[in-house]
Design a protein around this motif. Structure first.
Motif, PDB file in Angstrom:
ATOM      1  N   UNK A 174     -57.409  15.860 144.885  1.00  0.00           N
ATOM      2  CA  UNK A 174     -58.345  17.173 145.452  1.00  0.00           C
ATOM      3  C   UNK A 174     -59.062  17.636 144.323  1.00  0.00           C
ATOM      4  N   UNK A 175     -60.267  17.389 144.024  1.00  0.00           N
ATOM      5  CA  UNK A 175     -61.002  17.991 142.859  1.00  0.00           C
ATOM      6  C   UNK A 175     -60.547  17.737 141.412  1.00  0.00           C
ATOM      7  N   UNK A 176     -60.479  16.670 140.944  1.00  0.00           N
ATOM      8  CA  UNK A 176     -59.874  16.784 139.900  1.00  0.00           C
ATOM      9  C   UNK A 176     -60.874  17.113 138.864  1.00  0.00           C
ATOM     10  N   UNK A 177     -60.819  17.437 137.769  1.00  0.00           N
ATOM     11  CA  UNK A 177     -61.740  17.559 136.654  1.00  0.00           C
ATOM     12  C   UNK A 177     -62.012  16.474 135.882  1.00  0.00           C
ATOM     13  N   UNK A 178     -63.198  15.959 136.141  1.00  0.00           N
ATOM     14  CA  UNK A 178     -63.371  14.796 134.956  1.00  0.00           C
ATOM     15  C   UNK A 178     -63.344  14.929 133.492  1.00  0.00           C
ATOM     16  N   UNK A 179     -62.807  13.837 132.854  1.00  0.00           N
ATOM     17  CA  UNK A 179     -62.701  13.924 131.277  1.00  0.00           C
ATOM     18  C   UNK A 179     -64.034  14.419 130.944  1.00  0.00           C
ATOM     19  N   UNK A 180     -63.748  15.340 129.637  1.00  0.00           N
ATOM     20  CA  UNK A 180     -64.976  15.757 128.689  1.00  0.00           C
ATOM     21  C   UNK A 180     -65.812  14.716 128.449  1.00  0.00           C
ATOM     22  N   UNK A 181     -65.432  13.497 128.101  1.00  0.00           N
ATOM     23  CA  UNK A 181     -66.157  12.335 127.440  1.00  0.00           C
ATOM     24  C   UNK A 181     -67.026  11.745 128.504  1.00  0.00           C
ATOM     25  N   UNK A 182     -66.366  11.865 129.888  1.00  0.00           N
ATOM     26  CA  UNK A 182     -67.204  11.223 130.900  1.00  0.00           C
ATOM     27  C   UNK A 182     -68.244  12.216 131.302  1.00  0.00           C
ATOM     28  N   UNK A 183     -68.031  13.121 131.254  1.00  0.00           N
ATOM     29  CA  UNK A 183     -69.140  14.228 131.614  1.00  0.00           C
ATOM     30  C   UNK A 183     -70.265  14.004 130.731  1.00  0.00           C
ATOM     31  N   UNK A 184     -69.850  14.003 129.357  1.00  0.00           N
ATOM     32  CA  UNK A 184     -70.862  14.020 128.193  1.00  0.00           C
ATOM     33  C   UNK A 184     -71.751  13.016 128.078  1.00  0.00           C
ATOM     34  N   UNK A 185     -71.258  11.783 128.718  1.00  0.00           N
ATOM     35  CA  UNK A 185     -71.861  10.493 128.949  1.00  0.00           C
ATOM     36  C   UNK A 185     -72.783  10.240 129.946  1.00  0.00           C
ATOM     37  N   UNK A 186     -72.750  10.857 130.927  1.00  0.00           N
ATOM     38  CA  UNK A 186     -73.345  10.522 132.087  1.00  0.00           C
ATOM     39  C   UNK A 186     -74.356  11.820 132.613  1.00  0.00           C
ATOM     40  N   UNK A 187     -74.490  11.814 134.118  1.00  0.00           N
ATOM     41  CA  UNK A 187     -75.553  12.822 134.682  1.00  0.00           C
ATOM     42  C   UNK A 187     -74.957  14.273 134.652  1.00  0.00           C
ATOM     43  N   UNK A 188     -73.904  14.514 134.186  1.00  0.00           N
ATOM     44  CA  UNK A 188     -73.009  15.936 134.390  1.00  0.00           C
ATOM     45  C   UNK A 188     -72.842  16.708 132.959  1.00  0.00           C
ATOM     46  N   UNK A 189     -73.614  16.334 131.959  1.00  0.00           N
ATOM     47  CA  UNK A 189     -73.395  17.026 130.945  1.00  0.00           C
ATOM     48  C   UNK A 189     -73.434  18.622 130.977  1.00  0.00           C
ATOM     49  N   UNK A 190     -74.236  18.737 132.119  1.00  0.00           N
ATOM     50  CA  UNK A 190     -74.443  20.274 132.075  1.00  0.00           C
ATOM     51  C   UNK A 190     -73.016  21.165 132.444  1.00  0.00           C
ATOM     52  N   UNK A 191     -72.381  20.155 133.133  1.00  0.00           N
ATOM     53  CA  UNK A 191     -70.846  21.036 133.299  1.00  0.00           C
ATOM     54  C   UNK A 191     -70.249  21.258 132.217  1.00  0.00           C
ATOM     55  N   UNK A 192     -70.192  20.630 131.052  1.00  0.00           N
ATOM     56  CA  UNK A 192     -69.652  21.057 129.878  1.00  0.00           C
ATOM     57  C   UNK A 192     -70.077  22.300 129.495  1.00  0.00           C
ATOM     58  N   UNK A 193     -71.395  22.418 129.385  1.00  0.00           N
ATOM     59  CA  UNK A 193     -72.064  23.797 129.183  1.00  0.00           C
ATOM     60  C   UNK A 193     -71.599  25.049 129.860  1.00  0.00           C
ATOM     61  N   UNK A 194     -70.881  24.605 131.018  1.00  0.00           N
ATOM     62  CA  UNK A 194     -70.336  25.843 131.651  1.00  0.00           C
ATOM     63  C   UNK A 194     -68.784  26.166 131.494  1.00  0.00           C
ATOM     64  N   UNK A 195     -68.328  24.830 131.366  1.00  0.00           N
ATOM     65  CA  UNK A 195     -66.906  25.018 131.075  1.00  0.00           C
ATOM     66  C   UNK A 195     -66.518  25.568 129.473  1.00  0.00           C
ATOM     67  N   UNK A 196     -67.229  25.130 128.606  1.00  0.00           N
ATOM     68  CA  UNK A 196     -67.226  25.497 127.149  1.00  0.00           C
ATOM     69  C   UNK A 196     -66.850  26.995 127.115  1.00  0.00           C
ATOM     70  N   UNK A 197     -68.082  27.734 127.436  1.00  0.00           N
ATOM     71  CA  UNK A 197     -67.965  29.224 127.283  1.00  0.00           C
ATOM     72  C   UNK A 197     -67.068  29.852 128.156  1.00  0.00           C
ATOM     73  N   UNK A 198     -66.785  29.123 129.387  1.00  0.00           N
ATOM     74  CA  UNK A 198     -65.756  29.883 130.125  1.00  0.00           C
ATOM     75  C   UNK A 198     -64.304  29.886 129.627  1.00  0.00           C
ATOM     76  N   UNK A 199     -64.131  28.816 129.000  1.00  0.00           N
ATOM     77  CA  UNK A 199     -62.690  28.604 128.417  1.00  0.00           C
ATOM     78  C   UNK A 199     -62.849  29.511 127.121  1.00  0.00           C
ATOM     79  N   UNK A 200     -63.804  29.574 126.335  1.00  0.00           N
ATOM     80  CA  UNK A 200     -63.823  30.366 125.192  1.00  0.00           C
ATOM     81  C   UNK A 200     -63.805  31.786 125.432  1.00  0.00           C
ATOM     82  N   UNK A 201     -64.352  32.296 126.577  1.00  0.00           N
ATOM     83  CA  UNK A 201     -64.453  33.621 127.034  1.00  0.00           C
ATOM     84  C   UNK A 201     -62.875  33.917 127.682  1.00  0.00           C
ATOM     85  N   UNK A 202     -62.467  32.953 128.402  1.00  0.00           N
ATOM     86  CA  UNK A 202     -61.160  33.304 128.719  1.00  0.00           C
ATOM     87  C   UNK A 202     -60.056  33.401 127.762  1.00  0.00           C
ATOM     88  N   UNK A 203     -60.167  32.547 126.577  1.00  0.00           N
ATOM     89  CA  UNK A 203     -59.078  32.860 125.489  1.00  0.00           C
ATOM     90  C   UNK A 203     -59.361  34.125 124.819  1.00  0.00           C
TER      91      UNK A 203
END
Length: 277
Positions: free
Chosen positions: A114-143
């Motif tokens: 049920x909706x696993x988060x793909x690995x960062x390396x997989x996201x960065x290498x394909x068509x979904x690199x923009x997801x990292x641009x969402x997750x990175x700042x979100x994790x930083x703001x959360x911390x």
């Protein structure tokens, strides 16, 4: 809940019903988030095993990586004298289910992801690199908000980019779930957030899995959803797929009946009893 000594910690678990075992693996933050799903009548013909992952709820800690958590599940199955189980994993729990199924394929009868988060390396290498641009700042703001002592704000920072109402979902999961999420914030933020970023998984691991695979997702505008579907399709072209119209990542708690029915049907079709007919 009962407890079992598993790999040096006390792991809390609950078993309901009789039949083929179905084990529910919760995601991050809320140990009881899958309780409404496991209690649905659609699963009444199965033995439902629900547990708190290490560092969450009533289970001991500390948190650890996905390999260790997969080993925890195998040890729990051994404790319960369960040879093989159907796995239902949500979010981070689906990632752990993938690790378990690759490392211990003989312990898995079917795999509902049920909706696993793909690995960062997989996201960065394909068509979904923009997801990292969402997750990175979100994790930083959360911390940052967590370090400032604002746990509720930390969760707001994590889920705001996806439009998910975490508090409403946690309240829907049952009494005390919101408070439990506050108590276990350190497990996720200090312990597991780095595991999400460092997780690496691909075709080599997936090739060892011979059990039926179900990809469950929703039609919400959460940008992670299409990435999750594409990731699972790449790993398992033969997978079955369910897309819940109008649902979102938290439907497991807010609309558990709609989530449970097709998953239970998948599990039933791939049960040991069905294989004999």
């Amino acid at each position: 809940m009962k407890t079992a000594n598993v790999n040096g910690i006390e792991l809390a678990y609950d078993v309901q019903g009789e039949g083929e075992p179905v084990l529910f693996i919760h995601g991050a933050i809320w140990a009881d988030f899958l309780r409404p799903l496991a209690e649905q009548p659609a699963f009444s013909g199965f033995q439902r095993i629900r547990y708190h992952r290490r560092g969450y709820g009533e289970s001991g800690g500390p948190a650890d990586g996905f390999d260790q958590q997969a080993a925890d599940i195998v040890a729990l199955l051994d404790h319960l004298e369960v040879d093989r189980a159907h796995l239902v994993g949500h979010s981070e729990g689906a990632m752990i289910a993938l690790v378990l199924a690759a490392a211990y394929p003989d312990r898995v009868r079917s795999l509902a992801l049920l909706e696993p988060l793909p690995p960062s390396s997989w996201l960065a290498a394909g068509d979904f690199a923009d997801v990292l641009g969402i997750l990175g700042p979100a994790f930083e703001a959360m911390a940052g908000r967590y370090r400032a002592g604002d746990i509720a704000g930390a969760y707001e920072s994590l889920f705001e980019p996806t439009g998910l109402d975490w508090r409403a979902a946690a309240e829907a999961a049952g009494p005390g779930v919101v408070e439990q999420g506050f108590q276990d914030a350190a497990t996720f933020i200090d312990g597991e957030a780095s595991a999400l970023v460092e997780w690496n998984y691909g075709a080599e691991q997936a090739a060892t899995i011979d059990s039926p695979v179900l990809s469950w997702s929703t039609t919400s505008e959460n940008p992670i959803n299409p990435a999750s579907r594409a990731f699972l399709y790449e790993l398992f072209p033969q997978r079955e797929e369910i897309i819940l119209d109008g649902g979102d990542h938290f439907s497991v708690a807010t609309d558990p009946a709609a989530v449970a029915e097709p998953i239970a049907e998948f599990v039933s079709r791939h049960s040991a009893a069905a294989a004999l007919t």
